[in-house]
Design a protein around this motif. Sequence first.
Motif, PDB file in Angstrom:
ATOM      1  N   PRO A 140      -0.090  12.776   2.851  1.00  0.00           N
ATOM      2  CA  PRO A 140       0.298  12.174   1.561  1.00  0.00           C
ATOM      3  C   PRO A 140       1.303  13.062   0.836  1.00  0.00           C
ATOM      4  O   PRO A 140       1.513  14.223   1.210  1.00  0.00           O
ATOM      5  CB  PRO A 140      -1.022  12.080   0.801  1.00  0.00           C
ATOM      6  N   ASP A 162       0.823  -1.210   0.000  1.00  0.00           N
ATOM      7  CA  ASP A 162       0.000   0.000   0.000  1.00  0.00           C
ATOM      8  C   ASP A 162       0.856   1.260   0.000  1.00  0.00           C
ATOM      9  O   ASP A 162       0.525   2.258  -0.647  1.00  0.00           O
ATOM     10  CB  ASP A 162      -0.929   0.008   1.218  1.00  0.00           C
ATOM     11  N   ILE A 182       0.497   7.567  -0.407  1.00  0.00           N
ATOM     12  CA  ILE A 182      -0.244   7.718   0.843  1.00  0.00           C
ATOM     13  C   ILE A 182       0.676   8.153   1.970  1.00  0.00           C
ATOM     14  O   ILE A 182       1.905   7.993   1.916  1.00  0.00           O
ATOM     15  CB  ILE A 182      -0.962   6.417   1.228  1.00  0.00           C
TER      16      ILE A 182
END
Length: 294
Positions: free
Chosen positions: A78, A15, A30
């Motif tokens: 982010p 991720d 992210i």
Amino acid sequence: MAEQTGTDMVKWLHDVLEVETVEDNFFRGIATPQGRGRSFGGQVIGQALMSAIRTADPDRPVHSLHAYFMRPGDATKPVLYRVERDRDGRSFATRRVVAIQSGKPILNLAASFHVTEPGLSHQVQMPDVPPPEELESDEELGERMRGDLPEAFLNWLNMPRPIEMRPVGLRPPFTREKQEPVQNMWIRVRGDFGDDPDLHRAALAYTSDYGLLGTCVLPFAKAFVDPDMQFASLDHAMWFHDDFRMDEWLLYAMDSPWAGGARGFNRGQIFTRDGRLVASTAQEGLVRNIDLKD
């Protein structure tokens, strides 16, 4: 924080490295999950590299990157990545990436891509070190030596990390003995990382920032948690030589030929278990001893 399994941490790293396409040549990485404080430099490098990879032809794997850190990042926010497609030649392609946070650049990265082709080859020999099965991980060392370690370091060890590290020898703060500026460490992702070679390269770029800067202060028995020291990566370079998997053990062999003027220069070579040299690194960083500063 709840205890994380290896599977959890593999997904965590996936991720973190998988950037989102915002529009042509713009990508978003992210924030660090459960992150706080300053961003880990390896994460910003890994996301910037993935942004560059997403604009390059798949038949041209990345072979080098050069990055400069300009400002500390905020792990709770982010990062936006802007990619410039400088050149697409017959054999090579080049990209420039600017990482932007809160409207300001925090990192510049240049990456080069090269079609796979045959060529003359040679390499240095891998250091002769014990295999990872005979060594303790950082977490196991921390548990065994808990009474002798600073609280700040124990807190760092207790943070879930997707990379397992097994040092060949003790380094500060596990020991306060002065050493030659050389260290070796086995590294791998904590579970099956899939078959996307680009993600494996980005994961190695992420991991390559662990421990490298500390090599130059081994002769002084200093650690990044010491209150009289300031550490910060200034730049980071990496060359990818051959294929590898990050979910298999790799040896990260590091040395530092020079330190001075509150800076330290460090080099790294990354080998597979069967001795293939698959990547090299170089980094200069701030290693300021506050007690010596006017």
